[in-house]
Design a protein around this motif. Structure first.
Motif, PDB file in Angstrom:
ATOM      1  N   VAL A  23       0.851  -1.197   0.000  1.00 34.80           N
ATOM      2  CA  VAL A  23       0.000   0.000   0.000  1.00 34.80           C
ATOM      3  C   VAL A  23       0.883   1.243   0.000  1.00 34.80           C
ATOM      4  CG1 VAL A  23      -1.837   1.273   1.178  1.00 34.80           C
ATOM      5  CG2 VAL A  23      -1.759  -1.239   1.319  1.00 34.80           C
ATOM      6  N   GLU A  39      -7.039  -0.479  -5.366  1.00 36.26           N
ATOM      7  CA  GLU A  39      -6.020  -1.339  -5.974  1.00 36.26           C
ATOM      8  C   GLU A  39      -5.754  -0.893  -7.406  1.00 36.26           C
ATOM      9  OE1 GLU A  39      -5.001  -6.117  -6.207  1.00 36.26           O
ATOM     10  OE2 GLU A  39      -7.099  -5.488  -6.303  1.00 36.26           O
ATOM     11  N   TYR A  69      -1.656  -0.973  -4.017  1.00 42.90           N
ATOM     12  CA  TYR A  69      -2.730  -0.056  -3.637  1.00 42.90           C
ATOM     13  C   TYR A  69      -2.182   1.358  -3.430  1.00 42.90           C
ATOM     14  CZ  TYR A  69      -5.259  -4.396  -2.575  1.00 42.90           C
ATOM     15  OH  TYR A  69      -5.849  -5.631  -2.661  1.00 42.90           O
ATOM     16  N   ALA A 101      -9.095   0.489   1.275  1.00 46.78           N
ATOM     17  CA  ALA A 101      -7.977  -0.399   0.941  1.00 46.78           C
ATOM     18  C   ALA A 101      -7.761  -1.444   2.044  1.00 46.78           C
ATOM     19  CB  ALA A 101      -6.703   0.415   0.736  1.00 46.78           C
TER      20      ALA A 101
END
Length: 406
Positions: free
Chosen positions: A167, A367, A375, A402
């Protein structure tokens, strides 16, 4: 170096608002989460926001409060995790907060309350957070279970970390002293995601013409105005500074301004200046224009305006002005046209406009469409809020979305 087996379900780059929210949400689902922060402390921007009181959200959150090349992109996340959800968490922690103008919510005590709440959520869910982490490289792995490998250093110690989901919550270019950087854009480019051109938003203006000296002389003076540019208007305070103009009205309109554009400043919002001037001429014809204007605009500003617009006015009583002349004065007061030379740039900007193009990212999960397990959340995306708690709400909503998917 860490052993090759140092792997996690989720690694999050950045321990700011969106990163911490994503971490807590993912870990609460049983995911093994590691957060890597480049700075020496987490949540620096949270702590300094709102004058140290953190304007953490707003009672009125709409898609219209956000700027993006795709104005619809933010809707799904804002619906999935609303301002009421965050307010619920704040209340659950017993944090004292207050509503200010325009439905903005601030901590009564300290922004530290919000950061401590997020860290507590992370700690309870078993999130690991490391600071002083400098990322050097992101590699792709063939394995479905472990898709990404991160190489870098924590202080002097090299690391090699593998994860299934990565992420990017690195923030943007704003306020580099608080850790702003462009690494999120570099990662996006590495994986082929398009970028929307970046520029500073929610930022003061500077002048290079005669307005610079005017602003210097008026430095510290604030008054309510309506600032307009490119079909957008905001009614709030304007603050004169040594470099130019700032204040909420100016920060808001700066996000819609482009170099070369002219700003229109209404110094008497909500008042029909022509009608007011005519009535004053009728009732107090011997009064000077400057004396009348000082009642609403203050002596220092009126002195400057007089030098700019009415150098011959000092000795003329209102009775000597024709309707046409009063109309001209009124128009000037309602439409002071200013042409900034530039903004103060990322050094003082509260947000970075533009960023990772939303067309390449799922609005439901954050994503990257063509990169499974990668992400992007928060300010690194091409979503920027107005002043008033909207950027934090975007951080909470995108981080949460997320966190449900990683």
């Amino acid at each position: 170096m860490q052993s090759p087996g140092a792997s996690h379900d989720v690694i999050i780059l950045g321990a700011g608002a969106s990163g911490l929210m994503c971490a807590a949400t993912a870990a609460q689902r049983g995911r093994r989460v590691l957060v890597l922060e480049r700075a020496n402390k987490v949540g620096k921007k949270i702590l300094m926001s709102g004058g140290g009181r953190c304007n953490f959200t707003n009672y009125q959150v709409e898609a219209d409060n956000f700027l993006s090349a795709n104005p619809h992109f933010c809707k799904a996340a804002l619906k999935r995790y609303t301002q009421w959800d965050f307010i619920g968490m704040v209340e659950r922690y017993g944090i004292d907060y207050e509503e200010r103008r325009h439905s903005q919510l601030f901590c009564r005590q300290s922004a530290r309350d919000i950061l401590d709440m997020l860290l507590d959520e992370c700690q309870q869910a078993g999130v690991e957070i490391r600071t002083h982490c400098e990322l050097a490289e992101v590699q792709t792995l063939e394995s479905h279970n472990l898709r990404y490998r991160l190489l870098g250093r924590q202080g002097q110690q090299p690391f090699r970390l593998d994860c299934q989901s990565l992420v990017v919550a690195t923030g943007a270019l704003s306020i580099p002293t608080l850790g702003g950087s462009g690494i999120g854009y570099e990662i996006a480019s590495q994986f082929g995601l398009p970028l929307v051109p970046r520029r500073a938003g929610l930022v003061p203006f500077m002048f290079s013409d005669n307005m610079k000296a005017v602003c210097e002389r008026l430095s510290g003076l604030a008054l309510e105005v309506t600032a307009s540019c490119n079909d957008q208007s905001f009614t709030e305070n304007l603050l004169f500074t040594h470099r130019g103009i700032s204040g909420p009205a100016i920060l808001q309109i700066s996000s819609y301004w482009h170099p070369g554009d002219t700003l229109s400043i209404d110094l008497l919002p909500g008042l029909d200046a022509f009608q007011w001037l005519r009535e004053a001429r009728q009732q107090q014809g011997k009064q000077l224009l400057k004396t009348l204007l000082t009642q609403r605009l203050g002596r220092a500003l009126v002195t400057e305006l007089q030098q700019l617009w009415w150098p011959d006015a000092p000795a003329r009583p209102l009775a000597d002005y024709s309707d046409r002349q009063l109309r001209t004065v009124a128009d000037q007061l309602h439409q002071w046209l200013l042409k900034p030379s530039a903004t103060e740039g990322y050094r003082t900007a509260e947000v970075t406009l533009g960023g990772v193009a939303t067309e390449a990212v799922s609005s439901k999960t954050m994503e990257a469409r063509d990169c499974p397990g990668l992400y992007f959340v928060g300010e690194v995306l091409d979503v920027s809020g107005h002043l008033g708690g909207f950027n934090f709400q975007w951080a909470w909503s995108s981080g949460y979305s997320a966190g449900l998917a990683v």
